[in-house]
Design a protein around this motif. Structure first.
Motif, PDB file in Angstrom:
ATOM      1  N   SER A  29     -13.229   7.474   5.549  1.00  0.00           N
ATOM      2  CA  SER A  29     -12.849   8.834   5.927  1.00  0.00           C
ATOM      3  C   SER A  29     -11.498   9.226   5.339  1.00  0.00           C
ATOM      4  CB  SER A  29     -12.863   9.008   7.446  1.00  0.00           C
ATOM      5  OG  SER A  29     -12.001   8.081   8.024  1.00  0.00           O
ATOM      6  N   VAL A  30     -10.583   8.251   5.246  1.00  0.00           N
ATOM      7  CA  VAL A  30      -9.294   8.570   4.614  1.00  0.00           C
ATOM      8  C   VAL A  30      -9.512   8.928   3.148  1.00  0.00           C
ATOM      9  CG1 VAL A  30      -7.084   7.632   3.875  1.00  0.00           C
ATOM     10  CG2 VAL A  30      -7.893   7.186   6.167  1.00  0.00           C
ATOM     11  N   LEU A  31     -10.242   8.050   2.449  1.00  0.00           N
ATOM     12  CA  LEU A  31     -10.471   8.303   1.025  1.00  0.00           C
ATOM     13  C   LEU A  31     -11.345   9.533   0.818  1.00  0.00           C
ATOM     14  CD1 LEU A  31     -11.001   4.762  -0.461  1.00  0.00           C
ATOM     15  CD2 LEU A  31      -9.028   6.268  -0.629  1.00  0.00           C
ATOM     16  N   GLY A  43      -1.083  10.577   6.465  1.00  0.00           N
ATOM     17  CA  GLY A  43      -0.564  10.694   7.831  1.00  0.00           C
ATOM     18  C   GLY A  43      -1.652  10.475   8.860  1.00  0.00           C
ATOM     19  N   VAL A  44      -2.800  11.099   8.633  1.00  0.00           N
ATOM     20  CA  VAL A  44      -3.918  10.935   9.556  1.00  0.00           C
ATOM     21  C   VAL A  44      -4.398   9.488   9.532  1.00  0.00           C
ATOM     22  CG1 VAL A  44      -6.258  11.670  10.090  1.00  0.00           C
ATOM     23  CG2 VAL A  44      -4.582  13.344   9.332  1.00  0.00           C
ATOM     24  N   GLY A  45      -4.420   8.896   8.326  1.00  0.00           N
ATOM     25  CA  GLY A  45      -4.818   7.494   8.203  1.00  0.00           C
ATOM     26  C   GLY A  45      -3.901   6.585   9.007  1.00  0.00           C
ATOM     27  N   ALA A  46      -2.595   6.874   8.969  1.00  0.00           N
ATOM     28  CA  ALA A  46      -1.644   6.056   9.722  1.00  0.00           C
ATOM     29  C   ALA A  46      -1.940   6.141  11.214  1.00  0.00           C
ATOM     30  CB  ALA A  46      -0.212   6.520   9.436  1.00  0.00           C
ATOM     31  N   LEU A  47      -2.219   7.344  11.692  1.00  0.00           N
ATOM     32  CA  LEU A  47      -2.532   7.513  13.112  1.00  0.00           C
ATOM     33  C   LEU A  47      -3.833   6.793  13.474  1.00  0.00           C
ATOM     34  CD1 LEU A  47      -1.444   9.122  15.640  1.00  0.00           C
ATOM     35  CD2 LEU A  47      -3.339  10.677  15.214  1.00  0.00           C
ATOM     36  N   MET A  48      -4.818   6.913  12.571  1.00  0.00           N
ATOM     37  CA  MET A  48      -6.106   6.278  12.854  1.00  0.00           C
ATOM     38  C   MET A  48      -5.985   4.758  12.868  1.00  0.00           C
ATOM     39  SD  MET A  48      -8.693   8.851  10.892  1.00  0.00           S
ATOM     40  CE  MET A  48      -9.938   7.630  10.617  1.00  0.00           C
ATOM     41  N   ALA A  49      -5.135   4.222  11.992  1.00  0.00           N
ATOM     42  CA  ALA A  49      -4.928   2.776  11.995  1.00  0.00           C
ATOM     43  C   ALA A  49      -4.387   2.334  13.354  1.00  0.00           C
ATOM     44  CB  ALA A  49      -3.959   2.380  10.880  1.00  0.00           C
ATOM     45  N   MET A  50      -3.526   3.213  13.915  1.00  0.00           N
ATOM     46  CA  MET A  50      -2.978   2.917  15.229  1.00  0.00           C
ATOM     47  C   MET A  50      -4.099   2.926  16.281  1.00  0.00           C
ATOM     48  SD  MET A  50       0.742   4.322  15.863  1.00  0.00           S
ATOM     49  CE  MET A  50       0.563   5.865  16.684  1.00  0.00           C
ATOM     50  N   SER A  61       3.539  10.352   1.127  1.00  0.00           N
ATOM     51  CA  SER A  61       2.398   9.508   1.497  1.00  0.00           C
ATOM     52  C   SER A  61       2.714   8.021   1.379  1.00  0.00           C
ATOM     53  CB  SER A  61       1.194   9.852   0.624  1.00  0.00           C
ATOM     54  OG  SER A  61       1.465   9.557  -0.719  1.00  0.00           O
ATOM     55  N   VAL A  62       3.766   7.657   0.640  1.00  0.00           N
ATOM     56  CA  VAL A  62       4.051   6.229   0.447  1.00  0.00           C
ATOM     57  C   VAL A  62       4.375   5.521   1.772  1.00  0.00           C
ATOM     58  CG1 VAL A  62       5.610   4.572  -0.659  1.00  0.00           C
ATOM     59  CG2 VAL A  62       4.644   6.449  -1.980  1.00  0.00           C
ATOM     60  N   PRO A  63       5.379   5.998   2.558  1.00  0.00           N
ATOM     61  CA  PRO A  63       5.597   5.306   3.835  1.00  0.00           C
ATOM     62  C   PRO A  63       4.384   5.367   4.759  1.00  0.00           C
ATOM     63  CG  PRO A  63       6.977   7.279   3.673  1.00  0.00           C
ATOM     64  CD  PRO A  63       6.399   7.043   2.320  1.00  0.00           C
ATOM     65  N   MET A  64       3.608   6.440   4.655  1.00  0.00           N
ATOM     66  CA  MET A  64       2.434   6.558   5.522  1.00  0.00           C
ATOM     67  C   MET A  64       1.388   5.494   5.183  1.00  0.00           C
ATOM     68  SD  MET A  64       3.075   9.012   7.637  1.00  0.00           S
ATOM     69  CE  MET A  64       4.649   8.214   7.647  1.00  0.00           C
ATOM     70  N   PHE A  65       1.136   5.316   3.891  1.00  0.00           N
ATOM     71  CA  PHE A  65       0.167   4.286   3.500  1.00  0.00           C
ATOM     72  C   PHE A  65       0.687   2.888   3.846  1.00  0.00           C
ATOM     73  CE2 PHE A  65      -1.775   7.306   0.231  1.00  0.00           C
ATOM     74  CZ  PHE A  65      -2.915   7.502   0.989  1.00  0.00           C
ATOM     75  N   ILE A  66       1.991   2.700   3.717  1.00  0.00           N
ATOM     76  CA  ILE A  66       2.556   1.391   4.073  1.00  0.00           C
ATOM     77  C   ILE A  66       2.364   1.132   5.571  1.00  0.00           C
ATOM     78  CG2 ILE A  66       4.686   0.056   4.252  1.00  0.00           C
ATOM     79  CD1 ILE A  66       5.627   1.484   1.731  1.00  0.00           C
ATOM     80  N   PHE A  67       2.671   2.140   6.373  1.00  0.00           N
ATOM     81  CA  PHE A  67       2.471   2.022   7.817  1.00  0.00           C
ATOM     82  C   PHE A  67       1.012   1.672   8.116  1.00  0.00           C
ATOM     83  CE2 PHE A  67       1.323   3.550  11.970  1.00  0.00           C
ATOM     84  CZ  PHE A  67       2.431   3.283  12.769  1.00  0.00           C
ATOM     85  N   MET A  68       0.118   2.397   7.445  1.00  0.00           N
ATOM     86  CA  MET A  68      -1.312   2.194   7.660  1.00  0.00           C
ATOM     87  C   MET A  68      -1.706   0.745   7.344  1.00  0.00           C
ATOM     88  SD  MET A  68      -4.194   4.509   5.830  1.00  0.00           S
ATOM     89  CE  MET A  68      -4.994   3.529   4.600  1.00  0.00           C
ATOM     90  N   GLY A  69      -1.240   0.251   6.199  1.00  0.00           N
ATOM     91  CA  GLY A  69      -1.585  -1.106   5.795  1.00  0.00           C
ATOM     92  C   GLY A  69      -1.047  -2.138   6.767  1.00  0.00           C
TER      93      GLY A  69
END
Lengths: 461, 176
Positions: free
Chosen positions: A248-250, A265-272, A76-84
């Motif tokens: 929704s992520v939290l 992962g879903v959060g990263a996609l949603m950020a996109m 989840s670390v790279p995913m949260f970084i991507f999201m941010g």
């Protein structure tokens, strides 16, 4: 003390000396580990110690590195970084800034409160202390200074809001800490909610009172519009997408619907999607975000791998037992030991980021904390409640440490992005009230562990 | 380093090679997003998560973190505590880089690479695969990432050290 103990101390001292030489943290950890494998080997040969360190023992680092690669939670670390990073690029921060200002424009200190709000909402996803302070500072300091805010107030607000972000979920720091001490990251996220909100609340109250008492430090915006239903509607329309996103992520983690990894992962996609929605998305943005995600992930895991090796060799030298022996022989009593550990963490926070501290110090002191005779009520729902409580205390302590002059991390990052007319001493003055509030918050958590544990127990119970 | 006007020195060209390779591997994280989302969709939408996808997730993750190490060396983005060292003369900083590489990092990397190679070899000899019947084959392939990425890591550190040596012993390519 035996020779072993001296070797342990020598290992710590060499690590710190190397760190101060400006050699990368990850290399210092890795380098000390191989160096002391050699020293341990020779001391076995010639000094009669029994460390058992040699080339073969060192080989144990490889399965440990592999275990990091297969670590389910850390994905989840790279995913949260991507999201941010994606949220940052999507311009949501600026958008929120403008809309929240419309809403709070009539309140004295409204702009500062807006910054606090955005810091809490967005810095959460970047996790790295430097990144959140820099991002927040870049978008908000010019706006505050333009409106005539006193610079110490503006700087203090940004530094404290930025550091608050590392505590509030989804915080990468909590993911790593939870993984190190094998407690549920969901519990930790939930545990951090009330303390985080408490701190944010203290900050906002302080800002309101201070700006009310000293109106000249925070002038109102000259071009403010009266709040009509139209404005309100517009603001709500702007706030809803990002708010829905974060919640929704939290929410999916908190309600146990999704694991942390899945939600990230879903959060990263949603950020996109959010970036597409705001028309800020194109291939070069994606490429940039992908490359910076890769880079940030790399240096975090560089330190993680270095720390793994360091910890392995330290254990070989008997460092774990030494630390345990030292801590339990302190004449302070149970709360005293906790206070002592937090104090050490506070000092370390002056020159280490949370990554090193959670990877080296936490595993060393965790057994001692678990063995303490402090009854922390997990309501029969939260497992290992004292560890959850302890981690949140460490998190808040670190956050305070990052704010504290002369060498708090946040302060230097802030200095790096502000115009030269702002001195480090302005920043120092600005953060003092927030440090006091932090200490109040920390004290509250120490005295009332329920502040941490009630929410996870309530949700999961 | 990346200014177009200057003629690239061999060091720059090697660095660019690693950067280019890094930019490709970086997409593992993008792929990871898709795999996670696909897995979530299958698990919640169709009640049928796939073991293969689950394993693919950590394969991608492992790939990205291990090869990231050398990328971060070339980018010089490994975190440093530079409160004090900022005030060191540039020469001293380069000496630290050289001595650190010689006595700490290169021995460390050689040791991990040798053990990592053994680790891979063990798996290769037994043609290890996932323990799950529906999991991914070729477990040795992901294990091979450890020694390979460490060779990359070592090479980039060696290149950095060479740069510092060039700076210390007078050569215009050494500047960065």
């Amino acid at each position: 003390m035996e020779i072993n103990d001296y070797l342990v101390i020598a290992m710590f001292v060499s690590f710190i000396a190397l760190l101060l030489s400006g050699y990368p943290v990850a290399y210092c950890l890795a380098g000390t580990s191989i160096l002391f494998t050699g020293i341990g080997y020779f001391s076995d040969q010639y000094l009669g110690t029994i460390t058992g360190l040699d080339f073969n023992y060192f080989g144990l680092v490889v399965p440990r590195i592999f275990k990091t690669m297969t670590n389910w939670v850390l994905i989840s670390v790279p995913m949260f970084i991507f999201m941010g990073l994606m949220l940052d690029k999507s311009g949501i921060a600026e958008r929120l800034m403008v809309s929240a200002q419309e809403l709070f424009g009539k309140v004295r200190g409204g702009l500062a409160i807006t910054v606090m709000f955005i810091g809490v909402l967005l810095a959460a996803s970047t996790g790295i202390i430097g990144a959140s302070v820099v991002m927040l500072g870049l978008i908000s300091i010019p706006a505050m200074l333009k409106q005539g805010y006193h610079k110490t107030l503006a700087l203090g607000t940004v530094a404290s809001a930025g550091t608050l972000g590392i505590l509030i979920p989804p915080s990468i720091m909590l993911v790593v800490m939870g993984d190190q001490l094998s407690v549920s990251v969901g519990d930790l996220f939930l545990g951090a909610v009330l303390p985080g909100l408490l701190l944010a609340f203290l900050y906002v109250v302080y800002l309101l009172v201070y700006c009310y008492l000293k109106p000249d430090v925070a002038p109102l915006a000259p071009d403010r519009r009266p709040i009509t239903w139209g404005v309100l509607f517009e603001v709500i329309k702007r706030v809803i997408p990002p708010l829905f996103f974060i919640l929704s992520v939290l929410g999916s983690i908190f309600t146990g619907i999704a694991t942390v990894t899945e939600a990230s992962g879903v959060g990263a996609l949603m950020a996109m999607f959010l970036a597409i929605f705001y028309k800020k998305f194109n291939f070069s943005v994606l490429k940039e975000v992908i490359c910076s995600t890769y880079n940030t992930t790399a240096y975090i895991f560089g330190i993680l791998i270095g720390a793994t090796c360091f910890a392995l060799v330290l254990r070989g030298l008997g460092g774990d037992e030494l630390v345990e022996r030292l801590l339990t022989s302190l004449p302070f009593g149970d709360y005293g030991i906790i206070a002592f550990i937090l104090f050490i963490v506070f000092l370390l926070g002056f020159f280490l980021d949370w990554i090193e501290i959670s990877l080296i110090v936490l595993p060393l002191v965790a057994p001692v904390v678990s063995a303490l005779d402090i009854a922390v009520n997990g309501y029969g729902v939260v497992s290992r409640p004292e560890v959850i409580w302890f981690i949140i205390m460490v998190a808040v302590t670190l956050q305070t440490s990052f704010l504290t002059p002369p060498v708090g991390f946040a302060l230097f990052y802030l200095k790096g992005i502000t115009p030269p007319s702002i001195n480090l001493s302005d920043i120092y003055k600005g953060v003092v009230p927030f440090i006091i509030l932090q200490l109040l918050g920390l004290l509250a958590i120490i005295l009332f562990p329920q502040l941490v544990l009630w929410l996870p127990a309530f949700i999961y119970g | 380093m990346e200014s177009p006007k200057k003629i690239d020195s061999p060091l720059d060209r090697l660095d660019n090679l690693f950067l280019g390779f890094g930019r490709i591997i970086a997409w593992a994280n993008g792929l990871l997003i898709l795999v996670i989302v696909l897995q979530v969709t299958l698990r919640y939408g169709f009640n049928n998560g796939l073991v293969v996808l689950e394993e693919l997730e950590w394969h991608l993750f492992g790939l990205a973190i291990m090869f990231g190490l050398s990328y971060a060396v070339v980018k010089n983005s490994h975190i440093r505590v530079d409160l004090i060292s900022n005030r060191f003369p540039e020469k001293v900083r380069h000496w630290i880089e050289v001595l650190g590489a010689l006595f700490l990092m290169l021995p460390f990397i050689v040791a991990v690479t040798i053990h990592g190679y053994q680790f891979f070899l063990d798996s290769w000899i037994h043609s290890e695969r996932s323990v799950a019947p529906l999991g991914l084959p070729w477990r040795w392939a992901i294990k091979a990432v450890i020694p390979i990425s460490f060779v990359f890591f070592g090479t980039t550190i060696f290149l950095r050290m060479t740069r510092s040596l060039l700076f210390l012993f007078g050569n215009r390519h050494g500047n960065q």
